[in-house]
Design a protein around this motif. Structure first.
Motif, PDB file in Angstrom:
ATOM      1  N   TYR A 158      -2.337  -9.822  -1.341  1.00 15.77           N
ATOM      2  CA  TYR A 158      -2.909  -9.439  -0.061  1.00 15.77           C
ATOM      3  C   TYR A 158      -4.124 -10.337   0.198  1.00 15.77           C
ATOM      4  CZ  TYR A 158      -0.150  -5.253  -1.084  1.00 15.77           C
ATOM      5  OH  TYR A 158       0.870  -4.389  -1.410  1.00 15.77           O
ATOM      6  N   TRP A 187      -7.450 -11.770   2.895  1.00 14.69           N
ATOM      7  CA  TRP A 187      -8.398 -11.565   3.976  1.00 14.69           C
ATOM      8  C   TRP A 187      -9.031 -12.926   4.279  1.00 14.69           C
ATOM      9  CZ3 TRP A 187      -7.225  -8.367   0.138  1.00 14.69           C
ATOM     10  CH2 TRP A 187      -7.080  -6.996   0.390  1.00 14.69           C
ATOM     11  N   LYS A 238     -10.122 -16.160   7.479  1.00 17.99           N
ATOM     12  CA  LYS A 238      -9.856 -16.774   8.782  1.00 17.99           C
ATOM     13  C   LYS A 238      -8.384 -17.075   9.030  1.00 17.99           C
ATOM     14  CE  LYS A 238     -10.898 -21.389   6.961  1.00 17.99           C
ATOM     15  NZ  LYS A 238     -11.783 -22.570   7.047  1.00 17.99           N
ATOM     16  N   ASN A 239      -7.602 -17.340   7.983  1.00 25.93           N
ATOM     17  CA  ASN A 239      -6.191 -17.682   8.181  1.00 25.93           C
ATOM     18  C   ASN A 239      -5.250 -16.508   7.949  1.00 25.93           C
ATOM     19  OD1 ASN A 239      -7.088 -20.215   8.740  1.00 25.93           O
ATOM     20  ND2 ASN A 239      -6.119 -21.237   7.009  1.00 25.93           N
ATOM     21  N   ALA A 240      -5.824 -15.323   7.741  1.00 20.68           N
ATOM     22  CA  ALA A 240      -4.991 -14.118   7.632  1.00 20.68           C
ATOM     23  C   ALA A 240      -4.744 -13.576   9.034  1.00 20.68           C
ATOM     24  CB  ALA A 240      -5.699 -13.074   6.766  1.00 20.68           C
ATOM     25  N   ARG A 241      -3.534 -13.176   9.322  1.00 18.17           N
ATOM     26  CA  ARG A 241      -3.208 -12.643  10.656  1.00 18.17           C
ATOM     27  C   ARG A 241      -3.942 -11.341  10.916  1.00 18.17           C
ATOM     28  NH1 ARG A 241       3.210 -13.594  10.608  1.00 18.17           N
ATOM     29  NH2 ARG A 241       2.977 -11.851   9.192  1.00 18.17           N
ATOM     30  N   PHE A 242      -4.194 -10.596   9.836  1.00 15.15           N
ATOM     31  CA  PHE A 242      -4.978  -9.361   9.922  1.00 15.15           C
ATOM     32  C   PHE A 242      -5.525  -9.082   8.524  1.00 15.15           C
ATOM     33  CE2 PHE A 242      -0.503  -8.341   9.319  1.00 15.15           C
ATOM     34  CZ  PHE A 242      -0.520  -7.564   8.169  1.00 15.15           C
ATOM     35  N   GLN A 270      -3.458  -8.753   4.877  1.00  9.80           N
ATOM     36  CA  GLN A 270      -2.076  -9.194   5.113  1.00  9.80           C
ATOM     37  C   GLN A 270      -1.370  -9.449   3.781  1.00  9.80           C
ATOM     38  OE1 GLN A 270      -1.737 -12.966   7.111  1.00  9.80           O
ATOM     39  NE2 GLN A 270       0.485 -13.043   6.897  1.00  9.80           N
ATOM     40  N   VAL A 279       1.245 -11.441   1.656  1.00  6.15           N
ATOM     41  CA  VAL A 279       1.848 -12.771   1.742  1.00  6.15           C
ATOM     42  C   VAL A 279       2.588 -13.077   0.435  1.00  6.15           C
ATOM     43  CG1 VAL A 279       0.110 -13.667   3.352  1.00  6.15           C
ATOM     44  CG2 VAL A 279      -0.255 -13.886   0.883  1.00  6.15           C
TER      45      VAL A 279
END
Length: 364
Positions: A335, A337, A339-343, A346, A348
């Motif tokens: 998971y 967190w 700037k490049n996480a969609r929320f 997230q 991945v």
């Protein structure tokens, strides 16, 4: 005559033949074979020189920190002054050539990352042939992660001189290795697979044989534009390194000199603290590092005091392996967190590429 002297004589003969042979369509095959022979001889000469013989005081460098950077350039361009300005080192400073007689290390901290900066003796023309401090300096350069090329405003043309010396020593700056795959076999001679028709198969075969290949499959992954690139792709001793160019003593610059400065070069006047922060950022960008913050669980804060430092091309799988090989078998979810996480939080895959200041939690 010892072995080194014999190799140097052979190198001189091959270099003379290259100079004396007119280059045209009919001779390019022969030129390629000569260049391969020259590369092989230089490799034989540099081999024992790069094993630490006769290093002298100051060359047994203990690497520390997250990455290492070397300051490379002409004597008296301000390498020692820059080192003292950005690190905790105390390198002797003087206004005469060869002030730095050994390698002086210092530690620069930037964005929480510890970067070792090495002040090297000044490189002069002929260093690749062991003139001046020669190959001792080059061996330290090859072990670093980034090269800072330095000259002053009054000797701009020497940037090209230093670059040529490093190129001659097998160091490729701000370049990527040619996409050539080599699979050695026990029999079957040489098989050339080149869907891009870069060269004739005979030329590739002759150059490869000159470099010591007898049984192998050589496969091109892209069009190779020159014989030099072909040789680079076949010789595995080439060192590919990022580089930053710096022009110092800008306070002495005249209008006609400023126009000649390469656009990509960083302009500095270290004595006046001009360009110091820009230098740190250029080094950071050149190293291509990122900070990854690990979370003990999904709801807690990430540990930002001790980030994991890793190349920006790495994946979360690489992060796991850096932490522990065993941990890779104990977790199956990631998971993130940042700037490049969609929320936030997230989920991945482990093949997800890292980014700077990523926060990550591994779990089940």
């Amino acid at each position: 005559m010892n072995k080194e002297e014999i190799i140097k004589m052979q190198i001189s003969r091959v270099e003379k033949e290259i100079r004396d042979t007119p280059y045209d369509k009919s001779s390019e095959h022969h030129h390629g074979v000569l260049k391969a022979k020259l590369a092989k001889l230089k490799g034989e000469l540099e081999g024992p020189m790069n094993k630490g013989g006769g290093g002298g005081v100051g060359y047994a460098i203990k690497h520390s920190g997250d990455a290492s950077v070397v300051l490379v350039g002409l004597p008296s361009v301000g390498k020692s002054t820059l080192l003292n300005a950005v690190t905790n080192a105390e390198s002797k400073v003087g206004n005469y050539d060869f002030t730095t007689l050994g390698v002086v290390p210092g530690m620069m901290e930037y964005k929480g990352v510890k970067i070792q900066i090495l002040d090297l003796p000044g490189i002069i023309e002929g260093a690749a042939g062991n003139k001046g401090f020669g190959r001792k300096v080059i061996s330290v350069i090859r072990a670093a992660d980034l090269v800072v090329l330095m000259t002053d405003i009054q000797r701009l043309n020497w940037l090209n001189v230093v670059s040529r010396e490093l190129y001659s020593a097998g160091i490729r700056l701000n370049d990527k290795p040619p996409k050539i795959l080599i699979h050695k076999t026990h029999k079957g001679a040489l098989q050339i697979i080149d869907p891009y028709n870069s060269f004739s198969k005979e030329e590739v075969s002759d150059i490869a044989q000159e470099l010591g290949f007898s049984n192998a499959i050589i496969q091109f992954g892209e069009k190779i534009e020159s014989v030099d690139k072909l040789i680079d792709g076949l010789i595995k001793t080439r060192k590919y390194m990022p580089a930053v160019e710096i022009i110092t003593k800008m306070d002495l610059a005249k209008n006609n000199e400023i126009k000649k400065i390469p656009d990509k070069a960083l302009k500095m006047c270290v004595d006046q603290k001009i360009g110091i922060e820009e230098f740190k950022e250029r080094v950071w960008q050149g190293l291509g590092l990122v900070r990854v913050y690990l979370k003990k669980d999904r709801i807690s804060e990430a540990d930002k005091k001790e980030p994991l430092i890793i190349k920006n091309s790495a994946t979360l799988d690489n992060v796991l392996k850096r932490i522990s090989n065993q941990m890779r078998d104990d977790v199956n979810k990631a998971y993130i967190w940042g700037k490049n996480a969609r929320f936030p939080g997230q989920e991945v895959s482990f093949g997800f590429q890292v980014f700077d200041e990523m926060e990550v939690y591994f779990g089940r």
